[in-house]
Write an enzyme that holds these catalytic residues in place. Structure first.
Site, PDB file in Angstrom:
ATOM      1  N   SER A 164       0.835  -1.205   0.000  1.00  0.00           N
ATOM      2  CA  SER A 164       0.000   0.000   0.000  1.00  0.00           C
ATOM      3  C   SER A 164       0.867   1.251   0.000  1.00  0.00           C
ATOM      4  CB  SER A 164      -0.904   0.008   1.236  1.00  0.00           C
ATOM      5  OG  SER A 164      -1.535   1.263   1.361  1.00  0.00           O
TER       6      SER A 164
ATOM      7  N   HIS B  98      -1.079  -1.044  -4.419  1.00  0.00           N
ATOM      8  CA  HIS B  98      -2.377  -0.801  -3.790  1.00  0.00           C
ATOM      9  C   HIS B  98      -2.473   0.682  -3.430  1.00  0.00           C
ATOM     10  CE1 HIS B  98      -6.059  -2.024  -1.683  1.00  0.00           C
ATOM     11  NE2 HIS B  98      -5.720  -1.144  -0.763  1.00  0.00           N
TER      12      HIS B  98
ATOM     13  N   ASP C 237      -4.748   3.508  -1.683  1.00  0.00           N
ATOM     14  CA  ASP C 237      -5.867   3.792  -0.771  1.00  0.00           C
ATOM     15  C   ASP C 237      -6.297   5.242  -0.918  1.00  0.00           C
ATOM     16  OD1 ASP C 237      -6.346   1.362   0.846  1.00  0.00           O
ATOM     17  OD2 ASP C 237      -4.252   1.623   1.399  1.00  0.00           O
TER      18      ASP C 237
ATOM     19  N   MET D  27      -8.879   8.118   0.304  1.00  0.00           N
ATOM     20  CA  MET D  27      -9.793   8.464   1.404  1.00  0.00           C
ATOM     21  C   MET D  27     -10.251   9.911   1.263  1.00  0.00           C
ATOM     22  SD  MET D  27      -7.572   6.951   4.546  1.00  0.00           S
ATOM     23  CE  MET D  27      -6.654   5.417   4.407  1.00  0.00           C
TER      24      MET D  27
ATOM     25  N   HIS E   9      -8.336   1.342  -4.230  1.00  0.00           N
ATOM     26  CA  HIS E   9      -9.364   1.086  -3.212  1.00  0.00           C
ATOM     27  C   HIS E   9      -9.984   2.426  -2.820  1.00  0.00           C
ATOM     28  CE1 HIS E   9     -10.054  -0.178   1.291  1.00  0.00           C
ATOM     29  NE2 HIS E   9     -11.181   0.086   0.665  1.00  0.00           N
TER      30      HIS E   9
ATOM     31  N   MET F 222     -12.128   4.534  -0.675  1.00  0.00           N
ATOM     32  CA  MET F 222     -12.831   4.685   0.611  1.00  0.00           C
ATOM     33  C   MET F 222     -13.482   6.059   0.602  1.00  0.00           C
ATOM     34  SD  MET F 222     -10.121   3.035   3.300  1.00  0.00           S
ATOM     35  CE  MET F 222      -8.642   2.942   2.323  1.00  0.00           C
TER      36      MET F 222
ATOM     37  N   MET G 234     -11.934  -5.947   4.622  1.00  0.00           N
ATOM     38  CA  MET G 234     -11.168  -5.094   5.529  1.00  0.00           C
ATOM     39  C   MET G 234     -10.918  -5.854   6.828  1.00  0.00           C
ATOM     40  SD  MET G 234     -10.477  -2.320   3.949  1.00  0.00           S
ATOM     41  CE  MET G 234      -9.658  -1.574   5.379  1.00  0.00           C
TER      42      MET G 234
ATOM     43  N   GLY H 109      -9.504   3.654   7.243  1.00  0.00           N
ATOM     44  CA  GLY H 109      -9.255   5.068   7.509  1.00  0.00           C
ATOM     45  C   GLY H 109      -7.865   5.384   7.999  1.00  0.00           C
ATOM     46  N   PHE H 110      -7.193   4.419   8.624  1.00  0.00           N
ATOM     47  CA  PHE H 110      -5.859   4.674   9.175  1.00  0.00           C
ATOM     48  C   PHE H 110      -4.970   3.452   8.961  1.00  0.00           C
ATOM     49  CE2 PHE H 110      -8.775   7.279  11.640  1.00  0.00           C
ATOM     50  CZ  PHE H 110      -8.145   8.518  11.602  1.00  0.00           C
ATOM     51  N   GLY H 111      -3.696   3.692   8.706  1.00  0.00           N
ATOM     52  CA  GLY H 111      -2.734   2.600   8.615  1.00  0.00           C
ATOM     53  C   GLY H 111      -2.277   2.179  10.001  1.00  0.00           C
ATOM     54  N   GLY H 112      -1.625   1.024  10.073  1.00  0.00           N
ATOM     55  CA  GLY H 112      -0.981   0.589  11.307  1.00  0.00           C
ATOM     56  C   GLY H 112      -1.894   0.044  12.382  1.00  0.00           C
TER      57      GLY H 112
ATOM     58  N   ASP I  38      -7.035  -6.523   3.569  1.00  0.00           N
ATOM     59  CA  ASP I  38      -6.393  -5.224   3.766  1.00  0.00           C
ATOM     60  C   ASP I  38      -6.502  -4.810   5.230  1.00  0.00           C
ATOM     61  OD1 ASP I  38      -5.419  -2.650   3.681  1.00  0.00           O
ATOM     62  OD2 ASP I  38      -6.872  -1.896   2.227  1.00  0.00           O
ATOM     63  N   GLY I  39      -5.337  -4.688   5.885  1.00  0.00           N
ATOM     64  CA  GLY I  39      -5.305  -4.180   7.257  1.00  0.00           C
ATOM     65  C   GLY I  39      -4.586  -5.101   8.216  1.00  0.00           C
ATOM     66  N   GLY I  40      -3.501  -4.634   8.799  1.00  0.00           N
ATOM     67  CA  GLY I  40      -2.795  -5.407   9.812  1.00  0.00           C
ATOM     68  C   GLY I  40      -2.090  -6.645   9.292  1.00  0.00           C
TER      69      GLY I  40
END
Length: 216
Positions: A9, A34, A36, A38, A67, A69, A138, A143-146, A176-178
Site C-alpha cells: 500500500s 495498492h 488507498d 480516502m 481502493h 474509501m 477489511m 481510515g488509518f494505517g498501522g 487489507d489491514g494489519g
C-alpha cells in the site's frame, strides 16, 4: 495453482521520495500497487487524489489496484481509470447502486471489486458475487494505517470462499489491514489470494526481502 499476490500500500510510502519507493516496488517481487483513496467523509482521514495517481501512472510498471474509501465513488471512477487504475474496488457500504457501479467499471476495461467493512456480513454479497472480479475484506476499520488485525477475518475468508464457489464466481479474495509476517501465511492458507501490506513493507529494514517473505 494457488494465487499468492502481495499488494504493498502506497499509503505507507515516503511521499518525499515517492518515485524512489515506486521504483523499489517495480524491482521487487510485489505483484500489485495498492492505492488507498480516502475522502475524509466515508472514513475520518484524507489520503491523496489525482496528482499522486499521476505519479503512479508515470512510474509504476505493475498492476494498479485502487481502493476507493469515498462516498459517491461513481463520480470519480472514470477519472481513476483515466489515471491508470487496472482495478477499482468500491465499498458495499458507500454504493447505492452497486450492480451498476461494478458493471460501469468493467465496461471501461478495468476490473471491479467490492469491499466489506469488518462489521458488514459476507452474505450481503450474494446478489453481486458472480459479477465482481475481487472481494476485498477489511481486516481493520478503514481510515488509518498501522491498526491491529481483526481475528474474525479468518471466518469471513471461509464464508467468502464458500460464496464464490457456490456461485461459480472467479472473484479473488483480498485482505487489507494489519497484514504482516506473522499472519500472511495463515491468511493465504485460509483462502486469501491477495494481501495488502503497508507498514509491514515500508517500515521494514529491507522492504524487498519482506515482500519475498510475505509470499512464502
Amino acid at each position: 495453482m494457488k494465487t499468492k499476490l502481495i499488494a504493498p500500500s502506497l499509503l505507507s510510502a515516503d511521499f518525499g521520495n515517492l518515485q524512489r519507493d515506486i521504483e523499489m516496488l517495480n524491482n521487487s517481487q510485489a505483484d500489485w500497487f495498492h492505492i488507498d483513496v480516502m475522502d475524509g467523509r466515508f472514513v475520518p482521514n484524507i489520503s491523496f487524489g489525482f496528482p499522486v495517481m499521476k505519479t503512479v501512472q508515470q512510474h509504476a510498471k505493475k498492476f494498479v489496484d485502487v481502493h476507493l474509501m469515498i462516498v459517491e465513488p461513481d463520480k470519480y471512477v472514470d477519472e481513476f481509470i483515466n489515471h491508470g487504475a487496472d482495478l477499482i474496488s468500491v465499498h458495499y457500504e458507500a454504493c447505492t447502486h452497486l450492480h451498476r457501479t461494478i458493471h460501469h467499471i468493467q465496461s471501461r476495461g478495468a476490473k471491479a471489486g467490492v469491499v466489506l467493512n469488518p462489521s458488514t456480513p459476507v452474505l450481503m454479497l450474494e446478489d453481486i458475487i458472480a459479477d465482481v472480479d475481487l472481494v476485498l475484506l477489511m481486516s481493520v476499520n478503514p481510515g488509518f494505517g498501522g491498526q491491529k488485525f481483526i481475528e474474525n477475518t479468518y471466518k469471513k475468508i471461509a464464508e467468502t470462499k464458500d460464496l464464490i464457489l457456490s456461485n461459480n464466481s472467479t472473484a479473488l479474495i483480498e485482505i487489507d489491514g494489519g497484514v504482516n509476517l506473522d499472519n500472511a501465511s495463515k491468511l493465504f492458507e485460509a483462502g486469501a489470494d491477495v494481501l495488502v501490506a503497508g507498514n509491514a513493507v515500508f517500515s521494514a529494514e529491507n522492504p524487498e526481502r519482506t515482500i519475498e517473505l510475505l509470499k512464502i
